[in-house]
Write a protein that holds these residues in place. Structure first.
Motif, PDB file in Angstrom:
ATOM      1  N   GLY A 192       0.809  -1.199   0.000  1.00 23.09           N
ATOM      2  CA  GLY A 192       0.000   0.000   0.000  1.00 23.09           C
ATOM      3  C   GLY A 192       0.844   1.251   0.000  1.00 23.09           C
ATOM      4  N   PRO A 193       0.231   2.388  -0.326  1.00 19.54           N
ATOM      5  CA  PRO A 193       0.976   3.645  -0.388  1.00 19.54           C
ATOM      6  C   PRO A 193       1.150   4.265   0.988  1.00 19.54           C
ATOM      7  CG  PRO A 193      -1.293   4.055  -0.960  1.00 19.54           C
ATOM      8  CD  PRO A 193      -1.178   2.563  -0.747  1.00 19.54           C
ATOM      9  N   ASP A 194       2.101   5.210   1.066  1.00 22.86           N
ATOM     10  CA  ASP A 194       2.293   6.002   2.278  1.00 22.86           C
ATOM     11  C   ASP A 194       1.316   7.169   2.193  1.00 22.86           C
ATOM     12  OD1 ASP A 194       3.063   7.571   4.345  1.00 22.86           O
ATOM     13  OD2 ASP A 194       5.160   7.765   3.751  1.00 22.86           O
ATOM     14  N   ASP A 195       0.306   7.181   3.093  1.00 22.50           N
ATOM     15  CA  ASP A 195      -0.719   8.224   3.011  1.00 22.50           C
ATOM     16  C   ASP A 195      -0.498   9.350   4.018  1.00 22.50           C
ATOM     17  OD1 ASP A 195      -1.286   7.029   5.377  1.00 22.50           O
ATOM     18  OD2 ASP A 195      -3.357   6.481   4.874  1.00 22.50           O
ATOM     19  N   ALA A 196       0.762   9.456   4.543  1.00 25.28           N
ATOM     20  CA  ALA A 196       1.017  10.484   5.555  1.00 25.28           C
ATOM     21  C   ALA A 196       0.796  11.879   4.995  1.00 25.28           C
ATOM     22  CB  ALA A 196       2.449  10.347   6.088  1.00 25.28           C
ATOM     23  N   ALA A 197       1.287  12.123   3.764  1.00 28.90           N
ATOM     24  CA  ALA A 197       1.120  13.452   3.168  1.00 28.90           C
ATOM     25  C   ALA A 197      -0.359  13.751   2.936  1.00 28.90           C
ATOM     26  CB  ALA A 197       1.880  13.545   1.853  1.00 28.90           C
ATOM     27  N   LEU A 198      -1.154  12.722   2.507  1.00 26.01           N
ATOM     28  CA  LEU A 198      -2.581  12.907   2.277  1.00 26.01           C
ATOM     29  C   LEU A 198      -3.285  13.286   3.570  1.00 26.01           C
ATOM     30  CD1 LEU A 198      -5.097  12.680   0.462  1.00 26.01           C
ATOM     31  CD2 LEU A 198      -5.170  10.234   1.039  1.00 26.01           C
ATOM     32  N   ARG A 199      -2.948  12.596   4.655  1.00 20.84           N
ATOM     33  CA  ARG A 199      -3.584  12.905   5.935  1.00 20.84           C
ATOM     34  C   ARG A 199      -3.198  14.316   6.408  1.00 20.84           C
ATOM     35  NH1 ARG A 199      -6.186   8.881   8.415  1.00 20.84           N
ATOM     36  NH2 ARG A 199      -5.890   6.745   7.641  1.00 20.84           N
ATOM     37  N   TYR A 200      -1.958  14.710   6.115  1.00 19.76           N
ATOM     38  CA  TYR A 200      -1.551  16.052   6.513  1.00 19.76           C
ATOM     39  C   TYR A 200      -2.377  17.111   5.786  1.00 19.76           C
ATOM     40  CZ  TYR A 200       1.216  20.331   6.757  1.00 19.76           C
ATOM     41  OH  TYR A 200       1.606  21.621   6.926  1.00 19.76           O
ATOM     42  N   TYR A 201      -2.548  16.936   4.470  1.00 20.83           N
ATOM     43  CA  TYR A 201      -3.331  17.906   3.708  1.00 20.83           C
ATOM     44  C   TYR A 201      -4.782  17.916   4.185  1.00 20.83           C
ATOM     45  CZ  TYR A 201       0.678  17.767   0.538  1.00 20.83           C
ATOM     46  OH  TYR A 201       1.929  17.833   0.010  1.00 20.83           O
ATOM     47  N   ALA A 202      -5.297  16.706   4.530  1.00 19.53           N
ATOM     48  CA  ALA A 202      -6.673  16.636   5.030  1.00 19.53           C
ATOM     49  C   ALA A 202      -6.804  17.361   6.358  1.00 19.53           C
ATOM     50  CB  ALA A 202      -7.105  15.175   5.169  1.00 19.53           C
ATOM     51  N   ALA A 203      -5.796  17.181   7.230  1.00 21.59           N
ATOM     52  CA  ALA A 203      -5.843  17.868   8.517  1.00 21.59           C
ATOM     53  C   ALA A 203      -5.812  19.381   8.352  1.00 21.59           C
ATOM     54  CB  ALA A 203      -4.677  17.399   9.391  1.00 21.59           C
ATOM     55  N   GLN A 204      -5.148  19.831   7.290  1.00 21.41           N
ATOM     56  CA  GLN A 204      -5.077  21.268   7.021  1.00 21.41           C
ATOM     57  C   GLN A 204      -6.299  21.776   6.251  1.00 21.41           C
ATOM     58  OE1 GLN A 204      -2.495  23.176   8.218  1.00 21.41           O
ATOM     59  NE2 GLN A 204      -1.901  21.261   9.253  1.00 21.41           N
ATOM     60  N   ARG A 205      -7.168  20.838   5.865  1.00 25.31           N
ATOM     61  CA  ARG A 205      -8.339  21.156   5.050  1.00 25.31           C
ATOM     62  C   ARG A 205      -7.937  21.838   3.730  1.00 25.31           C
ATOM     63  NH1 ARG A 205      -9.833  18.133   8.495  1.00 25.31           N
ATOM     64  NH2 ARG A 205     -11.872  18.160   9.563  1.00 25.31           N
ATOM     65  N   VAL A 216      -5.404  17.737  -1.274  1.00 26.10           N
ATOM     66  CA  VAL A 216      -5.987  16.422  -0.976  1.00 26.10           C
ATOM     67  C   VAL A 216      -6.387  15.726  -2.266  1.00 26.10           C
ATOM     68  CG1 VAL A 216      -7.974  15.238   0.030  1.00 26.10           C
ATOM     69  CG2 VAL A 216      -6.748  16.960   1.375  1.00 26.10           C
ATOM     70  N   GLY A 217      -7.068  16.465  -3.139  1.00 22.95           N
ATOM     71  CA  GLY A 217      -7.508  15.875  -4.401  1.00 22.95           C
ATOM     72  C   GLY A 217      -6.339  15.453  -5.257  1.00 22.95           C
ATOM     73  N   ALA A 218      -5.301  16.314  -5.341  1.00 20.72           N
ATOM     74  CA  ALA A 218      -4.133  15.993  -6.169  1.00 20.72           C
ATOM     75  C   ALA A 218      -3.410  14.772  -5.631  1.00 20.72           C
ATOM     76  CB  ALA A 218      -3.194  17.194  -6.224  1.00 20.72           C
ATOM     77  N   GLU A 219      -3.289  14.672  -4.301  1.00 19.50           N
ATOM     78  CA  GLU A 219      -2.587  13.543  -3.726  1.00 19.50           C
ATOM     79  C   GLU A 219      -3.374  12.249  -3.914  1.00 19.50           C
ATOM     80  OE1 GLU A 219       0.604  11.661  -1.565  1.00 19.50           O
ATOM     81  OE2 GLU A 219       0.342  13.429  -2.851  1.00 19.50           O
TER      82      GLU A 219
END
Length: 626
Positions: free
Chosen positions: A108-121, A126-129
């Protein structure tokens, strides 16, 4: 400046000659070029030509036997505590690519960056990631808890510190934010980059300070850094392991670069650095890992002679007096002949030049020039011929190549200037050569050459021509010799106004002009034919020793006269007449400085016609102003 090629018509392999008398290595004959071929190698005693040795390590024998095929030669000679572990047990060097024995990469992928963008709203990111991860992992779906409540922390201040190189400050801020925001963790990207940067910084700082155990420990903490992308860290690690006595793992570190990295410059630098640190067996084993090029040569073939090159360079520059072993020089010479290495042939030239073996130096410079027509090789031949006393050959070669380099033109002017100023009729150049030299001097605006021509024409009684050259010399580069030449020419031409102008313009900078005296028609021949002598009664009367010195002076035995005067002074002390005779004796021996000093000292005590004439005679004799 482009140079004309003077390549050989045909090539021949090197003939190595080590004579029993001086163990000289003959220069290779690469054929006939513009400078001629080196002298043929003399056969060894008994008429048997020495064999040509294959290249071999030239360093002192090592207790460790060289390993074949690049195998680690130090595995069996580790310290007792190191023999119980594999060479790389403490840390693993990251491979260039995954092997079949390694565990599978996470599916599976590393979704840490995605979660960070989500936390920042930050919905755009988020969509690009999400689109990026879906493209890489088609079966992946965004986590359901992506927008679950959690601490909203901006990492930008951390990245700002990271960008300035303040890794300690960035790490401290991470810890502070973790304490202030329960459950918050930095993104994987930030964590990995910060850990890598911290390790890199620690390794570099520790290496700079010579803290080698710290280098090893820092490398152990981040083995993922030990890749071809960070070859400088590999070099630091290799040196640290050598310095701490772990030769086996040091060899492994260097060998990894050679087995995995493709950059030729990095590979070459790796072997050079390792050769400076490892025992010869390790350097030889690493050289064996060199790749063979299309021409059939190993990429590291030339490196095996680097220690010998350094040793020869120290001899050439006068920094060492111990000469390399004859066998090592012979192997190196064979390599030079086989590989047609112009730079190494030139090194042999300077090596023998530094030992004042001019003939051998000239031969090696000629050999170098037959491969590479570099002006530096020609310059080496010219300088060797000059030192050997073959001024005609040196001058001709320098003249023929004067346009190729300013250094060669300068040597040519110096060579002819020496001949012009020698005053010896058998070394003076002919009229055609003088005209040719004058053209070069004019074109190069050489003050030295112009001065030499000025003094030459003074001697030829063509004073107007001499004055013109002195004027050029002073105009191009003002100097004492040029200015004095102007004064001499003006005096010889009886140009009182001209002499006065020279003194007025240059007198402050050149005080010796004040001593210049124009010889009259009556005094000059007399002074030239018969200098003032000390006669009985001139200084309180002569004693036996002084009469003996005068007799020796009249007979032209000036060294004996000085010796007699020294003995007399030691026995009887100062005498004015004896000092005047000493001044004239020094003048006859062309020791102008000593003569001038004596006449000035006596003139200061009591100025007389004799002391004043002695000062003027010294100046006029030194500068041919009679």
């Amino acid at each position: 400046m482009p140079v004309k090629a003077c390549l050989l018509a045909s090539a021949s392999l090197l003939l190595v000659s080590l004579t029993a008398a001086n163990a000289q290595v003959a220069a290779p004959n690469f054929g006939t070029g513009a400078l001629g071929a080196p002298a043929a190698a003399a056969p060894a005693a008994g008429g048997v030509r020495p064999p040509s040795f294959a290249p071999a390590p030239i360093a002192a024998a090592s207790p460790v036997a060289p390993a074949a095929g690049g195998a680690n030669p130090f595995a069996a000679v580790q310290p007792p505590e190191a023999q119980t572990r594999a060479p790389t047990a403490a840390f693993q060097i990251a491979p260039a690519a995954a092997t079949a024995n390694e565990p599978d990469a996470p599916s599976g992928p590393d979704d840490a960056a995605l979660r960070y963008y989500a936390a920042q709203r930050d919905m755009a990111r988020v969509g690009a990631e999400i689109r990026r991860l879906k493209a890489l992992y088609p079966t992946w779906a965004p986590p359901e808890d992506l927008f679950s409540a959690g601490p909203k922390v901006s990492e930008q201040p951390i990245w700002d510190l990271f960008a300035t190189g303040d890794y300690a400050g960035a790490a401290a801020m991470v810890e502070k934010l973790k304490g202030d925001n329960a459950g918050w963790q930095p993104t994987a990207d930030l964590g990995e980059k910060l850990a890598d940067a911290t390790a890199r910084s620690s390794i570099a700082a520790a290496a700079a300070n010579g803290s080698w155990p710290v280098v090893v420990k820092a490398a152990q903490s981040r083995p993922s850094l030990l890749t071809c992308d960070n070859v400088d860290l590999m070099w630091n690690l290799g040196e640290a392991l050598v310095r701490t006595g772990d030769l086996a793992r040091a060899y492994d570190a260097y060998a990894y670069v050679l087995s995995q990295c493709q950059d030729g410059g990095q590979r070459l630098a790796t072997v050079q650095k390792a050769s400076a640190l490892l025992p010869p067996a390790g350097a030889d084993a690493l050289i064996a890992l060199g790749r063979t090029g299309a021409d059939g040569r190993s990429e590291f073939a030339t490196l095996r002679f680097d220690p010998l090159r350094a040793e020869m360079g120290r001899v050439a520059s006068g920094l060492a007096s111990n000469l390399p072993a004859d066998a090592d020089l012979a192997r190196f010479a064979e390599f030079v002949g086989r590989e047609r290495s112009a730079g190494d042939a030139q090194l042999f030239g300077w090596y023998y030049y530094g030992q004042k073996k001019w003939a051998e130096a000239a031969d090696w410079f000629r050999a170098a020039a037959q491969i590479d027509s570099s002006p530096k090789n020609v310059e080496g031949v010219v300088l060797s011929l000059r030192q050997a006393g073959d001024l005609d050959a040196a001058g001709k070669l320098a003249y023929d190549n004067r346009d190729r380099a300013p250094e060669i033109e300068k040597i040519y002017i110096e060579l002819v200037s020496e001949r012009l100023s020698s005053g010896a009729s058998d070394t003076l150049p002919g009229a055609d050569e003088v005209r040719r030299f004058a053209d070069v001097v004019d074109a190069s605006r050489s003050a030295l050459g112009a001065q030499s021509l000025g003094w030459y024409w003074i001697g030829q009684e063509k004073v107007e021509t001499a004055k013109a050259w002195f004027e050029k010399s002073v105009g191009w580069d003002e100097s004492s010799q040029g200015v004095i030449g102007l004064a001499v020419a003006s005096a010889r031409l009886k140009d009182t106004a001209g002499l006065k102008a020279v003194k007025a313009r240059y007198g402050e900078r050149y005080p010796e002009l004040a001593e210049f005296q124009t010889a009259s028609a009556a005094s000059a021949p007399r002074a030239k034919a018969r200098p003032v002598t000390v006669r009985k009664g001139g200084g309180g009367g002569q004693d036996a020793a002084l009469r003996e010195a005068q007799k020796q002076f009249d007979a032209g035995d000036y060294k004996a006269a000085l010796a007699t005067l020294d003995k007399r002074q030691a026995a009887k002390g100062y005498d004015r007449g004896a000092e005047l005779l000493r001044g004239w004796t020094n003048l006859k021996m062309r020791r102008f400085s000593e003569a001038r000093q004596i006449f000035k000292a006596e003139d200061k005590k009591g100025s007389t016609k004799d002391t004043r004439f002695g000062i003027g005679a010294t100046f006029n004799s030194q500068f041919n102003a009679w």
